[in-house]
Design an enzyme around this catalytic site. Structure first.
Site, PDB file in Angstrom:
ATOM      1  N   ARG A  40      21.575  -5.880  20.490  1.00 19.17           N
ATOM      2  CA  ARG A  40      21.485  -4.518  20.051  1.00 19.17           C
ATOM      3  C   ARG A  40      21.500  -4.384  18.562  1.00 19.17           C
ATOM      4  NH1 ARG A  40      24.288  -3.928  24.964  1.00 19.17           N
ATOM      5  NH2 ARG A  40      23.116  -2.911  26.547  1.00 19.17           N
TER       6      ARG A  40
ATOM      7  N   LYS B  47      11.281  -0.820   7.341  1.00 21.87           N
ATOM      8  CA  LYS B  47      10.512  -0.803   8.392  1.00 21.87           C
ATOM      9  C   LYS B  47      10.217  -2.379   8.954  1.00 21.87           C
ATOM     10  CE  LYS B  47       7.268   3.242   6.754  1.00 21.87           C
ATOM     11  NZ  LYS B  47       6.222   3.437   6.405  1.00 21.87           N
TER      12      LYS B  47
ATOM     13  N   GLU C 141      -0.539  -3.628  -4.781  1.00 25.12           N
ATOM     14  CA  GLU C 141       0.568  -2.864  -4.641  1.00 25.12           C
ATOM     15  C   GLU C 141       1.167  -2.505  -6.004  1.00 25.12           C
ATOM     16  OE1 GLU C 141       0.995  -1.492  -1.771  1.00 25.12           O
ATOM     17  OE2 GLU C 141      -0.149  -2.613  -0.539  1.00 25.12           O
TER      18      GLU C 141
ATOM     19  N   LYS D 219       9.237   1.711  -5.839  1.00 23.52           N
ATOM     20  CA  LYS D 219       9.326   1.949  -4.418  1.00 23.52           C
ATOM     21  C   LYS D 219      10.677   2.538  -3.857  1.00 23.52           C
ATOM     22  CE  LYS D 219       8.402   0.637   0.177  1.00 23.52           C
ATOM     23  NZ  LYS D 219       7.825  -0.075   1.265  1.00 23.52           N
TER      24      LYS D 219
ATOM     25  N   GLU E  27       9.874   9.092   5.454  1.00 19.04           N
ATOM     26  CA  GLU E  27       8.359   9.538   5.354  1.00 19.04           C
ATOM     27  C   GLU E  27       8.398  10.963   5.690  1.00 19.04           C
ATOM     28  OE1 GLU E  27       5.964   6.238   5.672  1.00 19.04           O
ATOM     29  OE2 GLU E  27       3.960   7.624   5.903  1.00 19.04           O
TER      30      GLU E  27
ATOM     31  N   ARG F  55       7.270  10.139   0.435  1.00 24.98           N
ATOM     32  CA  ARG F  55       7.013   8.920   0.494  1.00 24.98           C
ATOM     33  C   ARG F  55       5.373   8.461   0.870  1.00 24.98           C
ATOM     34  NH1 ARG F  55      10.724   4.311   4.048  1.00 24.98           N
ATOM     35  NH2 ARG F  55       9.274   2.626   4.035  1.00 24.98           N
TER      36      ARG F  55
ATOM     37  N   ASN G 208       1.165   5.774   0.169  1.00 22.76           N
ATOM     38  CA  ASN G 208      -0.360   5.721   0.798  1.00 22.76           C
ATOM     39  C   ASN G 208      -1.315   5.343  -0.005  1.00 22.76           C
ATOM     40  OD1 ASN G 208       0.980   5.148   3.343  1.00 22.76           O
ATOM     41  ND2 ASN G 208       0.631   7.205   4.073  1.00 22.76           N
TER      42      ASN G 208
ATOM     43  N   HIS H 173      -4.433   3.531   0.627  1.00 22.59           N
ATOM     44  CA  HIS H 173      -4.270   2.925   1.894  1.00 22.59           C
ATOM     45  C   HIS H 173      -4.894   3.663   2.915  1.00 22.59           C
ATOM     46  CE1 HIS H 173      -1.235   0.597  -0.093  1.00 22.59           C
ATOM     47  NE2 HIS H 173      -1.052  -0.110   1.223  1.00 22.59           N
TER      48      HIS H 173
ATOM     49  N   HIS I 104      -7.035   0.761   4.505  1.00 20.67           N
ATOM     50  CA  HIS I 104      -6.697   0.176   5.646  1.00 20.67           C
ATOM     51  C   HIS I 104      -8.110   0.285   6.619  1.00 20.67           C
ATOM     52  CE1 HIS I 104      -2.358   0.762   6.440  1.00 20.67           C
ATOM     53  NE2 HIS I 104      -2.452  -0.655   5.902  1.00 20.67           N
TER      54      HIS I 104
ATOM     55  N   HIS J 252      -5.423  -7.606   2.477  1.00 23.63           N
ATOM     56  CA  HIS J 252      -4.939  -6.376   2.413  1.00 23.63           C
ATOM     57  C   HIS J 252      -4.892  -5.719   1.119  1.00 23.63           C
ATOM     58  CE1 HIS J 252      -2.110  -3.055   3.349  1.00 23.63           C
ATOM     59  NE2 HIS J 252      -1.356  -3.386   2.338  1.00 23.63           N
TER      60      HIS J 252
HETATM   61  N1  LIG Z   1       7.620  -3.374   6.269  1.00 25.96           N
HETATM   62  C1  LIG Z   1       6.974  -2.805   5.259  1.00 25.96           C
HETATM   63  O1  LIG Z   1       7.162  -1.667   4.956  1.00 25.96           O
HETATM   64  C2  LIG Z   1       5.568  -3.601   4.989  1.00 25.96           C
HETATM   65  C3  LIG Z   1       5.121  -2.888   3.912  1.00 25.96           C
HETATM   66  C4  LIG Z   1       3.748  -3.555   3.573  1.00 25.96           C
HETATM   67  C5  LIG Z   1       3.227  -4.480   4.435  1.00 25.96           C
HETATM   68  N2  LIG Z   1       4.000  -4.899   5.241  1.00 25.96           N
HETATM   69  C6  LIG Z   1       3.589  -6.049   6.231  1.00 25.96           C
HETATM   70  O2  LIG Z   1       3.505  -7.291   5.104  1.00 25.96           O
HETATM   71  C7  LIG Z   1       2.464  -8.210   5.845  1.00 25.96           C
HETATM   72  C8  LIG Z   1       1.778  -8.614   4.678  1.00 25.96           C
HETATM   73  O3  LIG Z   1       2.876  -9.496   3.890  1.00 25.96           O
HETATM   74  P1  LIG Z   1       2.332 -10.768   3.016  1.00 25.96           P
HETATM   75  O4  LIG Z   1       1.200 -10.278   2.279  1.00 25.96           O
HETATM   76  O5  LIG Z   1       3.488 -11.134   2.416  1.00 25.96           O
HETATM   77  O6  LIG Z   1       1.752 -11.623   3.903  1.00 25.96           O
HETATM   78  P2  LIG Z   1       2.283 -13.033   4.760  1.00 25.96           P
HETATM   79  O7  LIG Z   1       3.958 -12.950   5.170  1.00 25.96           O
HETATM   80  O8  LIG Z   1       1.421 -13.304   5.718  1.00 25.96           O
HETATM   81  O9  LIG Z   1       2.421 -14.028   3.575  1.00 25.96           O
HETATM   82  C9  LIG Z   1       1.125 -14.581   2.963  1.00 25.96           C
HETATM   83  C10 LIG Z   1       0.753 -16.000   3.198  1.00 25.96           C
HETATM   84  O10 LIG Z   1       1.789 -16.577   2.016  1.00 25.96           O
HETATM   85  C11 LIG Z   1       2.489 -17.744   2.553  1.00 25.96           C
HETATM   86  N3  LIG Z   1       3.634 -17.787   1.604  1.00 25.96           N
HETATM   87  C12 LIG Z   1       4.463 -16.817   1.568  1.00 25.96           C
HETATM   88  N4  LIG Z   1       5.388 -17.107   0.657  1.00 25.96           N
HETATM   89  C13 LIG Z   1       4.871 -17.940  -0.057  1.00 25.96           C
HETATM   90  C14 LIG Z   1       5.314 -18.809  -1.191  1.00 25.96           C
HETATM   91  N5  LIG Z   1       6.404 -18.530  -1.967  1.00 25.96           N
HETATM   92  N6  LIG Z   1       4.704 -20.165  -1.439  1.00 25.96           N
HETATM   93  C15 LIG Z   1       3.645 -20.327  -0.522  1.00 25.96           C
HETATM   94  N7  LIG Z   1       3.120 -19.691   0.439  1.00 25.96           N
HETATM   95  C16 LIG Z   1       3.840 -18.811   0.756  1.00 25.96           C
HETATM   96  C17 LIG Z   1       2.569 -17.295   4.024  1.00 25.96           C
HETATM   97  O11 LIG Z   1       2.886 -18.521   4.774  1.00 25.96           O
HETATM   98  C18 LIG Z   1       1.282 -16.523   4.331  1.00 25.96           C
HETATM   99  O12 LIG Z   1       0.611 -17.739   4.767  1.00 25.96           O
HETATM  100  C19 LIG Z   1       1.521  -7.208   6.786  1.00 25.96           C
HETATM  101  O13 LIG Z   1       1.858  -7.798   8.179  1.00 25.96           O
HETATM  102  C20 LIG Z   1       1.917  -5.918   6.454  1.00 25.96           C
HETATM  103  O14 LIG Z   1       1.995  -5.232   7.831  1.00 25.96           O
HETATM  104  C21 LIG Z   1       5.361  -4.497   5.747  1.00 25.96           C
END
Ligand SMILES: NC(=O)c1ccc[n+]([C@@H]2O[C@H](COP(=O)([O-])OP(=O)(O)OC[C@H]3O[C@@H](n4cnc5c(N)ncnc54)[C@H](O)[C@@H]3O)[C@@H](O)[C@H]2O)c1
Length: 512
Positions: free
Chosen positions: A283, A305, A347, A385, A395, A399, A403, A406, A410, A422
């Protein structure tokens, strides 16, 4: 204990800004001059008059040394408090010294009303202050972190200081600190200790583990923790229920109880998965975000999130569940593949367009500049942010400005079947949405060009791929948002630093 010491010439607002900063960071505030007066049992002007400046300096050193026993605080120092080597060494070894500086005219304006309280400025204020600044010019300029506080609005100065510090306390959805610090990872163990976080387990992915897991384990060992490491495969395709349930099982096997802490060491995928697993395990247990991609530092790790994807769509299952701490160490980005860094820059540019024109201009200098100034980039983008999510955590209103790019982005990401990263899709989305804003008279042509040039300078695409049919993109926009909504809400740029939320019915018009 590490303090935040504010130092600098009289009139820079060390006490006024210090109080605001302390309130924002949820830390105690100490005015060293008040501590001196308490110690001496008389006001400073009386100490100076009766016992002279050297007696005053003695009280000052002693009041400073008393801070050794205080918890972390924001401390406003007197304008000459660090002239002595002894005091300077003490301050620099017990915290961070930030030197505040402002233009002479601004200092004079601020000092006009209370120069009577400052014995060293008695007489002709302009003359006295000019002489003091000249005498101490070399001294003040010898501090490595100098923040200019020339704004009339004191809150703006305090906010600017916070951005430079890379330190925020979020409270709109749970209470937690977000910290940006080069080599900050070295302090992870101490931080967990000071936040009372126990029994940590590190969750990471195979790529991040290769470069950073050993170091993090080492740092935690030094603080007396014995963390296990769970390594999952990297990639969005693993952001699914199977992986979450794998994490729950690993938590059980590792003996995690309700007081344990999951540390998400990785990018946005890792943070979303670990945060969600933590939100539901027994929990809800504590979790800490150690973001390692640019995107996760400036975006995904902030705002609470968490969640995972379903075959039907991204992020369809999730929970709002903020971490207890976000620690972003820009040095960790050195191992990030360049394509991921570039993707994350979309971003950052977005945050510049939303509310930080200076950040936008810095991005326009191109990728090489960015690579050499990652700490500043992360600090500025993170601050944008945080300001937005603190005002609108769930949101309900503004907030949605996040987007920007996006809604189109998206859809393009989806239609490309995720062949576009992305950030690439968001860059194309921002360029398209800027053009639409200009077409409907919301923005001018200069903005469209500025956005496109900035994105291109970072190696990001700005054109919708020729082979991509517009009707598919439009269909994807409708699927991505609520299906039965007549209109889709867009965040559209008005100028650099300002966006407007607008409902659009005719999506054909958006793509031109
Ligand atoms: N929670 C939220 O508010 C929010 C906001 C935006 C995006 N997201 C989510 O985030 C995700 C995308 O995140 P991302 O772009 O960080 O992708 P990711 O977590 O997939 O990382 C990208 C790649 O980089 C590698 N990597 C990460 N850090 C590294 C480092 N320091 N050195 C070498 N390799 C490294 C990872 O292994 C992966 O292969 C999506 O799933 C998206 O939906 C969430």
């Amino acid at each position: 204990m590490t303090h935040i010491f504010l130092y600098g010439p009289p009139g820079t607002g060390k006490s006024t800004i210090g109080k605001i900063l302390a309130r924002s960071l949820s830390l105690p505030f100490i005015d060293l001059d008040n501590a001196i007066e308490e110690k001496a049992g008389m006001i400073i002007s009386k100490i100076m008059k009766q016992q002279g400046e050297s007696a005053f300096r003695g009280f000052e050193t002693s009041a400073l040394i008393d801070l050794e026993d205080e918890g972390e605080s924001v401390v406003a120092l007197g304008a000459g408090a660090l002239l002595s080597d002894e005091n300077r060494v003490f301050a620099q070894s017990h915290g961070r010294v930030i030197l505040l500086m402002a233009k002479l005219e601004i200092l004079l304006e601020r000092l006009q009303n209370d120069s009577g309280k400052r014995p060293l400025l008695k007489g002709d204020l302009r003359e006295k202050l000019t002489a003091l600044l000249e005498n101490r010019n070399e001294h003040y300029n010898s501090f490595p972190v100098i923040v200019h506080v020339d704004e009339k609005d004191i809150d703006q100065n305090a906010h600017h200081l916070q951005v430079v510090l890379g330190r925020h306390h979020l409270s709109a959805m749970g209470e937690y600190d977000a910290v940006v610090q080069s080599n900050g990872i070295e302090q992870l163990g101490e931080m967990l200790n000071s936040y009372g976080l126990q029994n940590p387990i590190i969750v990471t992915d195979e790529n991040v583990a290769r470069f950073h897991a050993e170091k993090v384990v080492d740092v935690l060992n030094k603080s007396g923790y014995k963390p296990k490491v769970i390594t999952i495969p990297a990639g969005e395709e693993y952001k699914k229920l199977d992986t979450v349930s794998g994490l729950w099982k690993s938590f059980l096997e590792a003996g995690l109880d309700r007081k344990s802490t999951a540390i998400a060491l990785g990018g946005g995928v890792l943070g979303d998965l670990t945060g969600f697993a933590a939100s539901t395990y027994m929990r809800g247990i504590s979790w800490v975000a150690v973001p390692t991609t640019l995107l996760s530092m400036v975006d995904a790790s902030l705002g609470g999130k968490t969640g995972f994807d379903l075959p039907e769509g991204k992020n369809l299952i999730g929970a709002f569940y903020p971490p207890k701490l976000v620690l972003a160490d820009p040095q960790m980005l050195k191992t990030l593949p360049e394509a991921e860094l570039i993707s994350g820059m979309a971003e950052v540019v977005k945050h510049g367009i939303i509310s930080d024109p200076e950040l936008f201009n810095l991005c326009s200098r191109g990728l090489d500049w960015v690579k050499n100034n990652l700490e500043e980039v992360v600090k500025r983008a993170m601050a944008v942010k945080i300001k937005i999510i603190e005002e609108d955590p769930y949101e309900k209103g503004f907030r949605a400005a996040l987007n920007l790019g996006h809604t189109v982005g998206h859809a393009i990401e989806l239609v490309s079947k995720f062949k576009l990263r992305h950030g690439e899709a968001i860059a194309i989305g921002m360029a398209a949405e800027a053009k639409y804003a200009a077409r409907i008279g919301l923005a001018d042509a200069g903005l469209v060009e500025a956005v496109a040039e900035s994105l291109k300078a970072l190696g990001l695409p700005v054109q919708i791929p020729e082979e991509m049919p517009h009707d598919e993109i439009i269909r994807a926009m409708r699927v991505d948002k609520k299906k039965n909504a007549k209109a889709i809400r867009f965040a559209l740029p008005v100028e650099i630093g300002k966006v407007k939320l607008m409902d659009v019915i005719d999506l054909e018009l958006v793509l031109g």
